[in-house]
Design a protein around this motif. Structure first.
Motif, short mmCIF file in Angstrom:
data_model
loop_
_atom_site.label_atom_id
_atom_site.label_comp_id
_atom_site.label_asym_id
_atom_site.label_seq_id
_atom_site.Cartn_x
_atom_site.Cartn_y
_atom_site.Cartn_z
N PHE A 106 1.28 -4.84 7.35
CA PHE A 106 1.40 -3.66 8.21
C PHE A 106 0.75 -3.90 9.58
CE2 PHE A 106 2.06 -2.10 3.99
CZ PHE A 106 3.16 -1.26 4.15
N GLY A 107 0.44 -5.15 9.84
CA GLY A 107 -0.07 -5.51 11.17
C GLY A 107 -1.50 -5.05 11.43
N LYS A 108 -2.23 -4.75 10.34
CA LYS A 108 -3.64 -4.33 10.54
C LYS A 108 -4.53 -5.58 10.59
CE LYS A 108 -3.13 0.23 9.89
NZ LYS A 108 -3.79 1.49 9.73
N THR A 109 -5.57 -5.49 11.39
CA THR A 109 -6.49 -6.62 11.46
C THR A 109 -7.25 -6.74 10.13
OG1 THR A 109 -8.06 -5.13 12.49
CG2 THR A 109 -6.88 -6.62 13.95
N PRO A 110 -7.58 -7.97 9.74
CA PRO A 110 -8.29 -8.17 8.46
C PRO A 110 -9.59 -7.36 8.43
CG PRO A 110 -7.58 -10.28 9.37
CD PRO A 110 -7.32 -9.25 10.43
N ASP A 111 -9.93 -6.86 7.26
CA ASP A 111 -11.16 -6.08 7.12
C ASP A 111 -11.69 -6.30 5.70
OD1 ASP A 111 -13.20 -4.25 6.97
OD2 ASP A 111 -12.08 -2.62 7.92
N PRO A 112 -12.34 -7.45 5.49
CA PRO A 112 -12.81 -7.79 4.13
C PRO A 112 -13.73 -6.73 3.54
CG PRO A 112 -13.06 -9.66 5.63
CD PRO A 112 -12.67 -8.49 6.48
N ALA A 113 -14.52 -6.07 4.38
CA ALA A 113 -15.44 -5.05 3.86
C ALA A 113 -14.66 -3.87 3.28
CB ALA A 113 -16.37 -4.58 4.98
N TYR A 114 -13.57 -3.51 3.96
CA TYR A 114 -12.74 -2.41 3.44
C TYR A 114 -12.08 -2.81 2.12
CZ TYR A 114 -9.00 0.91 2.77
OH TYR A 114 -8.16 1.83 2.21
N LYS A 147 -3.20 -2.53 -3.48
CA LYS A 147 -2.26 -3.03 -2.48
C LYS A 147 -1.73 -1.88 -1.61
CE LYS A 147 1.01 -5.84 -3.99
NZ LYS A 147 1.31 -7.00 -3.12
N ALA A 148 -1.48 -0.74 -2.28
CA ALA A 148 -0.95 0.41 -1.53
C ALA A 148 -1.99 0.98 -0.57
CB ALA A 148 -0.47 1.49 -2.50
N LEU A 149 -3.28 0.77 -0.90
CA LEU A 149 -4.35 1.34 -0.07
C LEU A 149 -4.86 0.36 0.99
CD1 LEU A 149 -6.53 3.12 -2.78
CD2 LEU A 149 -5.14 4.22 -1.00
N ALA A 150 -4.41 -0.90 0.87
CA ALA A 150 -5.00 -1.96 1.69
C ALA A 150 -4.87 -1.73 3.19
CB ALA A 150 -4.39 -3.31 1.31
N HIS A 151 -3.80 -1.04 3.61
CA HIS A 151 -3.61 -0.83 5.05
C HIS A 151 -4.07 0.57 5.48
CE1 HIS A 151 0.04 0.78 3.22
NE2 HIS A 151 0.27 1.46 4.31
N GLN A 152 -4.89 1.21 4.64
CA GLN A 152 -5.48 2.52 4.96
C GLN A 152 -4.45 3.58 5.33
OE1 GLN A 152 -8.33 0.22 7.45
NE2 GLN A 152 -9.76 1.88 6.91
N PRO A 153 -3.51 3.84 4.40
CA PRO A 153 -2.49 4.85 4.67
C PRO A 153 -3.10 6.26 4.65
CG PRO A 153 -2.39 4.20 2.37
CD PRO A 153 -3.40 3.29 3.03
N THR A 154 -2.43 7.19 5.33
CA THR A 154 -2.91 8.56 5.29
C THR A 154 -2.16 9.40 4.26
OG1 THR A 154 -1.48 8.99 7.17
CG2 THR A 154 -3.80 8.70 7.64
N VAL A 155 -1.02 8.84 3.80
CA VAL A 155 -0.25 9.52 2.76
C VAL A 155 -0.02 8.51 1.64
CG1 VAL A 155 1.84 10.79 2.20
CG2 VAL A 155 0.99 10.80 4.55
N LEU A 156 -0.42 8.88 0.43
CA LEU A 156 -0.29 7.94 -0.70
C LEU A 156 0.65 8.52 -1.75
CD1 LEU A 156 -1.27 5.27 -2.04
CD2 LEU A 156 -3.01 6.65 -3.19
N PHE A 157 1.67 7.73 -2.10
CA PHE A 157 2.60 8.12 -3.15
C PHE A 157 2.29 7.33 -4.41
CE2 PHE A 157 4.75 9.24 0.69
CZ PHE A 157 5.46 10.39 0.38
N LEU A 158 2.16 8.05 -5.50
CA LEU A 158 1.90 7.40 -6.79
C LEU A 158 3.03 7.80 -7.74
CD1 LEU A 158 -1.80 8.55 -6.86
CD2 LEU A 158 -1.17 6.14 -6.95
N ASP A 159 3.87 6.84 -8.09
CA ASP A 159 5.01 7.16 -8.96
C ASP A 159 4.63 6.90 -10.41
OD1 ASP A 159 7.50 7.92 -9.76
OD2 ASP A 159 8.58 6.26 -8.80
N GLU A 160 4.46 7.97 -11.17
CA GLU A 160 4.05 7.88 -12.59
C GLU A 160 2.84 6.97 -12.76
OE1 GLU A 160 5.94 9.30 -15.27
OE2 GLU A 160 7.69 9.96 -14.15
N PRO A 161 1.74 7.28 -12.09
CA PRO A 161 0.61 6.35 -12.08
C PRO A 161 -0.03 6.11 -13.44
CG PRO A 161 -0.06 8.47 -11.18
CD PRO A 161 1.43 8.53 -11.37
N THR A 162 0.12 7.05 -14.35
CA THR A 162 -0.60 6.86 -15.62
C THR A 162 0.33 6.65 -16.80
OG1 THR A 162 -0.76 9.24 -15.98
CG2 THR A 162 -2.58 8.19 -14.82
N ALA A 163 1.61 6.40 -16.52
CA ALA A 163 2.53 6.10 -17.63
C ALA A 163 2.06 4.82 -18.30
CB ALA A 163 3.95 5.95 -17.10
#
Ligand SMILES: Nc1ncnc2c1ncn2[C@@H]1O[C@H](COP(=O)(O)OP(=O)(O)O)[C@@H](O)[C@H]1O
Ligand SMILES: [Mg+2]
Length: 307
Positions: A106-114, A147-163
């Motif tokens: 997503f073109g974000k600069t690396p941020d190992p701490a995050y 992986k979905a959180l790695a680029h610090q999204p503001t909207v997160l979609f979880l499709d059947e996360p606990t199936a």
């Protein structure tokens, strides 16, 4: 409240002619957790895939923070994180590298701490140097979330996360989802588990056969569920309700053997005393009585049947 995702007149007909979504309208509020609840095949994954720009709509549009998902794909997509329903990763790369790579996409600069903080939140820090292929199913699912959180999204979609996820991990997941919401991330999750929607969502949208039947505050939905029913088994069957009882919320069963009275447990008056007096005056006697509470399940089943 401000909406972060607007879905307008969205329809999807697949190439084989199947209409998976029919004129969906939905406003997702900034900072909420909304659960899209529906049976298998309802169209939940299709809806999420269209909102995330993975599947093209046949009609309608999706705006993310005011930007069109198709014409402004890059800008909108980088605001979104998606955890797919299927476990799609069997990678030889390490957990840490997989998250760093996703961030880079997503073109974000690396941020190992995050990345470190995400892995710690997901209880994956110990596994950061393991190859994904070596992990258990539950861990792989958490890697997908990472992986979905790695680029610090503001909207997160979880499709059947606990199936297919065990109870312990499910609780952890809910804890994490709440934490993300508290940090300002808007969460949209799909589920076919009623308890899951009940447990975690601020609002619940019920999806079936490509349509949204209702979207409601969970508390409001639960308040409606506060309705109870008093069921009376009659001594003598009734063919119809006497005139004097028509004003009450009473139903006679098909065989006339039971009367069902619906009342609001949260209301100041349940009307039960009055009901008893009216029944006595009408000469209706009963041999047994019981109460039942309507559950979200009942409402859900009823709505889906009606549709
Ligand atoms: N690529 C496709 N081509 C044709 N039909 C599809 C395709 N993907 C999904 N469907 C159909 O669309 C309907 C909704 O599927 P889906 O969105 O996966 O539902 P859910 O996620 O609620 O279980 C199902 O009947 C499914 O078979
Ligand atoms: Mg699905």
């Amino acid at each position: 409240m401000q909406s972060i995702v607007s879905v307008r007149h969205l329809s999807k007909t697949y190439d084989d002619g199947f209409k998976a979504l029919k004129d969906i309208n939905l406003e997702i509020r900034k900072g909420e957790i909304i659960a899209l609840l529906g049976p298998n095949g309802a169209g939940k994954t299709t809806l999420i895939s269209v909102i995330c720009g993975i599947v093209n709509p046949s009609e309608g549009e999706v705006l993310v923070d005011g930007n069109n998902i198709i014409t402004d794909f890059r800008a909108t997509r980088s605001m979104i994180g998606l955890v797919p329903q299927e476990l799609t990763i069997d990678s030889f790369s390490t957990v840490f590298a997989a998250l760093s790579f996703s961030r880079g996409l997503f073109g974000k600069t690396p941020d190992p701490a995050y990345i470190e903080s995400v892995l710690k939140d997901l209880s994956l820090w110990d596994k950061r140097n393991n190859r994904i292929i070596e992990l258990s199913g539950g861990m792989k699912r958490r890697v997908l979330i990472g992986k979905a959180l790695a680029h610090q999204p503001t909207v997160l979609f979880l499709d059947e996360p606990t199936a297919g996820v065990d109870v312990e991990l499910r609780k952890d997941m809910w804890g994490l989802v709440r934490k993300l919401r508290d940090s300002g991330v808007t969460i949209i999750l799909t589920t076919h588990y009623i308890e899951e929607a009940e447990e975690i969502a601020d609002r619940i949208g019920i999806v079936t056969k490509g349509e949204i039947l209702l979207v409601e505050e969970k508390d409001e939905l639960m308040r409606k569920l506060g309705k109870k029913q008093l069921i009376l088994d009659l001594v003598e069957p009734l063919t119809s309700l006497p005139e004097s009882l028509l004003a009450l919320s009473l139903e006679v069963s098909e065989d006339g053997a039971t009367l069902t009275y619906t009342y609001d447990t949260q209301g100041e008056h349940t009307g039960i005393t009055n009901l008893m007096e009216e029944l006595r005056d009408a000469g209706i006697r009963f041999k047994d009585m019981r109460t039942t509470q309507r559950s979200l399940e009942d409402i859900f089943v009823k709505l889906v049947e009606e549709a």
